[in-house]
Each structure stands twice: as C-alpha cells, then as structure tokens.
Design an enzyme around this catalytic site. Structure first.
Site: not given
Ligand code: PNS
Length: 157
Positions: A17, A41, A90, A127
């Site tokens: 990040h 979440k 990514r 993460s």
C-alpha cells in the site's frame, strides 16, 4: 490542484500500500488515503487505529492526508473535490474486479481510475495474508512497516 484518493480497508496497511501511496503522491498535488468504514466486514484493527498507523507511515509524504469514509467512494471524491482514484494492480487476479469498479465509478460520476502496477516485490502481498500469517505466528517482517509489525504482535499476542 490535482487531487487523488487511494482507497482501501488498510487492515492493516502493508508495504505494498505504502509503495502505491508514495507513487501517487509523486504524481498528484494532494493524495487522500481513504479508509473505508465497513460495518459488515470484521476487522483486526478499528478504523481509528488504522488511521493512526497510516498517518504515522505517511508522515514522510507532506502532500498525503488520511481520512475515513462511509458510503460510495464517488460521493467522497465529489465532496472533497478529488478527481482521480489511484489503485495498485498486483496481478491479473485483481484486474476483473478493479476494472468493474473503475467502470462503474466512471459511469456514476465520470471519475477516472488510474492503475499503478504494483512493485513485483509486493506482488503477492495482501492485508489478509499478513493477518493470517501473523495470526499463526509467522514472520511478516519486511511486509509491513515496523510500527504496524509492533501493533500486529500486540493485537495477536
Ligand atoms: O482494500 P479493499 O477492501 O480491497 O478496498 C475496497 C474499496 C474500499 C476500494 C472498495 O470496496 C470501495 O470503493 N468501497 C466503497 C463503496 C463503493 O463505492 N462501492 C461501489 C464500488 S463500484
């Protein structure tokens, strides 16, 4: 002034990040790191804790600020006069969903999304994986800032 947002959950912020935020900071006059408040979440760190961690690691970028947001990202951008969304890509696995969100956001308000190719060093980093590995006692040194590493150890102790 050209402003962009780097949005995400940042639970917790990773070195991947930070790489994207730093590169966005070099391209725009101002970058807001937008931390999504997502009630549905479950998270390891509260939004306030994530903001503190982000502010600490982003302090090296004078044109970066950190703010939470709720609701639609495009509404946050409109309210803060932000004209671009910057996301890291990514791998192809990111592409489908990111493209869909970019197209939907563009359809909603005309906002542009710019994709920055993730540094290959962090191509596998997320993460979720950091939390999983750290949660099982694995070593995530070098994948998150040292301050985050300390917070992870304390939270998972
Ligand atoms: O780090 P994440 O969880 O992958 O980030 C996802 C995020 C926050 C960028 C995305 O879920 C988002 O923009 N949420 C805000 C709600 C919204 O605008 N949804 C419509 C997307 S087209």
């Amino acid at each position: 002034m050209r402003s962009a947002v780097c949005p995400g959950s940042f639970d917790p912020v990773t070195n991947g990040h930070i790489d994207i935020i730093g590169r966005a900071a070099a391209l725009f006059d101002h970058v807001t790191v937008g931390v999504l408040v997502n009630q549905t979440k479950s998270s390891l760190f509260t939004v306030d804790e994530r903001i503190v961690m982000l502010e600490e690691v982003c302090a090296v970028y004078p044109n970066v600020t950190v703010q939470s947001f709720t609701g639609l990202l495009v509404d946050f951008c409109r309210d803060h006069k932000i004209s671009a969304i910057v996301k890291g890509l990514r791998a192809v696995t990111d592409f489908d969903y990111e493209l869909q969100m970019a197209q939907m956001n563009n359809r909603l308000t005309g906002i542009e999304t710019l994709f920055v190719s993730t540094n290959p060093v962090y191509g596998y980093l997320s993460s979720s994986l950091v939390k999983e590995i750290a949660g099982h006692g694995g070593d995530v040194t070098g994948l998150v800032p040292d301050s985050v590493l300390k917070s992870l150890k304390e939270r998972l102790a």
